[in-house]
Design an enzyme around this catalytic site. Structure first.
Site, PDB file in Angstrom:
ATOM      1  N   HIS A  98      -9.600  -9.992  31.091  1.00 44.66           N
ATOM      2  CA  HIS A  98      -9.585  -9.191  32.002  1.00 44.66           C
ATOM      3  C   HIS A  98     -11.238  -8.542  32.607  1.00 44.66           C
ATOM      4  O   HIS A  98     -12.041  -8.083  31.845  1.00 44.66           O
ATOM      5  CB  HIS A  98      -9.243  -7.707  31.579  1.00 44.66           C
ATOM      6  CG  HIS A  98      -7.554  -7.720  31.090  1.00 44.66           C
ATOM      7  ND1 HIS A  98      -6.901  -7.737  32.264  1.00 44.66           N
ATOM      8  CD2 HIS A  98      -6.974  -7.811  30.006  1.00 44.66           C
ATOM      9  CE1 HIS A  98      -5.398  -7.560  31.655  1.00 44.66           C
ATOM     10  NE2 HIS A  98      -5.562  -7.735  30.379  1.00 44.66           N
ATOM     11  N   HIS A 108      -4.716 -15.731  32.039  1.00 39.29           N
ATOM     12  CA  HIS A 108      -4.057 -15.996  30.776  1.00 39.29           C
ATOM     13  C   HIS A 108      -3.649 -17.548  31.004  1.00 39.29           C
ATOM     14  O   HIS A 108      -3.391 -18.188  31.511  1.00 39.29           O
ATOM     15  CB  HIS A 108      -2.747 -15.207  31.220  1.00 39.29           C
ATOM     16  CG  HIS A 108      -1.565 -15.815  30.271  1.00 39.29           C
ATOM     17  ND1 HIS A 108      -0.648 -16.709  30.632  1.00 39.29           N
ATOM     18  CD2 HIS A 108      -1.172 -15.689  29.042  1.00 39.29           C
ATOM     19  CE1 HIS A 108       0.311 -16.823  29.686  1.00 39.29           C
ATOM     20  NE2 HIS A 108      -0.142 -16.200  28.638  1.00 39.29           N
ATOM     21  N   VAL A 111      -1.220 -22.457  24.678  1.00 43.45           N
ATOM     22  CA  VAL A 111      -0.575 -23.581  24.224  1.00 43.45           C
ATOM     23  C   VAL A 111       0.143 -23.139  22.997  1.00 43.45           C
ATOM     24  O   VAL A 111      -0.396 -22.815  22.150  1.00 43.45           O
ATOM     25  CB  VAL A 111      -1.415 -24.802  24.166  1.00 43.45           C
ATOM     26  CG1 VAL A 111      -1.845 -25.210  25.744  1.00 43.45           C
ATOM     27  CG2 VAL A 111      -2.869 -24.301  23.534  1.00 43.45           C
ATOM     28  N   HIS A 177      11.386  -6.432  39.465  1.00 41.86           N
ATOM     29  CA  HIS A 177      11.615  -5.383  39.937  1.00 41.86           C
ATOM     30  C   HIS A 177      10.750  -4.728  40.985  1.00 41.86           C
ATOM     31  O   HIS A 177      11.039  -3.775  41.859  1.00 41.86           O
ATOM     32  CB  HIS A 177      11.815  -4.009  38.827  1.00 41.86           C
ATOM     33  CG  HIS A 177      10.382  -4.138  38.072  1.00 41.86           C
ATOM     34  ND1 HIS A 177       9.925  -4.814  37.208  1.00 41.86           N
ATOM     35  CD2 HIS A 177       9.282  -3.111  38.372  1.00 41.86           C
ATOM     36  CE1 HIS A 177       8.733  -4.581  36.672  1.00 41.86           C
ATOM     37  NE2 HIS A 177       8.341  -3.623  37.446  1.00 41.86           N
TER      38      HIS A 177
END
EC number: 1.3.3.3
Length: 306
Positions: A98, A108, A111, A177
């Protein structure tokens, strides 16, 4: 599968965590990673590393875990009955960055390797992972660089690898959503066990090692741009989408929380500050509106000029 083969995967993952932490700390220039080593009562443990309040990165977490158990929980075997009654090992590196600047995207990557064994039977194993980018303010050249880097690392493994895992990433990191993508995607793969172990491991290594090649040039290009409270407030608002996806839709987060995983490490992905605003609408033709119009809809970034 031999113990030495599993040890080779673990050695790679530990070295990858070291390398990523070193290079992120160098890119930040002022903060360092603090390490928290932990163990799991049922078997295994890990080392969580978090950088906070840096000059470039507001928070960056890079987690290694290697957990094991005599049996898998019912939630893990419901859709894979062949795993029932098997002991298992799961190991991986997962990271979320961030940045402080709204002009540097959140990113992000992870592995991972999973193996389930039973005496007298062949082991069940697979690799998974990928990386994705979540900009707040879009720059087309950054998106093209990100996806071209992903395509280049996939190329030695077949011409269909990048489009397949790019689409999987677009489909997976979608906030249902909200009916919008979390970001501009990248690569996502799971259940990888063909054509053979060596090829699958080599591809997983390429993804892990390719992440910084894709991300750090964007950080370097954008970290000196000036920004103000307006951009910061939009960044905090968009971070809310990151939280919503991780807590509502992300399979790894849900699996970890539902199976007694280490909560601090699982929620390491959460941004340190975030805000929500009722019925927010960006101003027409603003840079904020451009994110929704030009970057969040699925695009073939390889068709754009670099």
């Amino acid at each position: 599968m031999s113990l030495s083969t599993i040890a080779e995967v673990k050695t790679f993952l530990l070295a990858l965590q070291d390398r990523i932490c070193t290079q992120l700390a160098q890119a930040d220039g002022s903060a360092v990673f603090n390490e928290d080593r932990w163990t799991r009562e049922e078997g295994g443990g890990g080392r969580s590393r978090v950088l906070t309040e840096g000059a470039v990165f507001e928070q960056a977490g890079v987690n290694f875990s290697h957990v094991s158990g005599a049996t898998l929980p019912a939630s893990a075997t419901a859709h894979r009955p062949e795993l029932a009654g098997r002991s298992f090992q799961a190991m991986g590196v997962s990271l979320v960055i961030h940045p402080r600047s709204p002009y540097i995207p959140t990113s992000h990557a992870n592995v991972r390797f999973f193996i389930a064994e039973k005496p007298g039977e062949e082991p069940v194993w697979w690799f998974g992972g990928g990386f994705d980018l979540t900009p707040f303010y879009g720059f087309e050249e950054d998106a093209v660089h990100w996806h071209r880097t992903a395509e280049r690392l996939c190329a030695p493994f077949g011409e269909q690898v990048y489009p397949k895992y790019k689409k999987w990433c677009d489909d997976y990191f979608f906030i249902k959503h909200r009916n919008e993508a979390r970001g501009i995607g990248g690569l996502f793969f799971d259940d990888l066990n063909t054509p053979d172990f060596a090829t699958c491991f080599a591809f997983t290594q390429a993804v892990g090692e390719g992440f910084l090649e894709a991300y750090l040039p964007i950080v370097e290009k954008r970290k000196t741009l000036s920004w103000g409270d307006h951009e910061r407030q939009f960044q905090l608002y968009r971070r809310g989408r990151y939280v919503e996806f991780n807590l509502v839709w992300d399979r790894g987060t849900l699996f970890g929380l539902q199976t007694g995983g280490r909560t601090e490490s699982i929620l390491m992905s959460m941004p340190p500050l975030v805000r929500w605003e009722y019925n927010y609408q960006p101003a027409e033709d603003s840079p904020e509106a451009a994110l929704y119009r030009d970057f969040l809809p699925v695009r073939d970034w390889l068709k754009e000029p670099e």
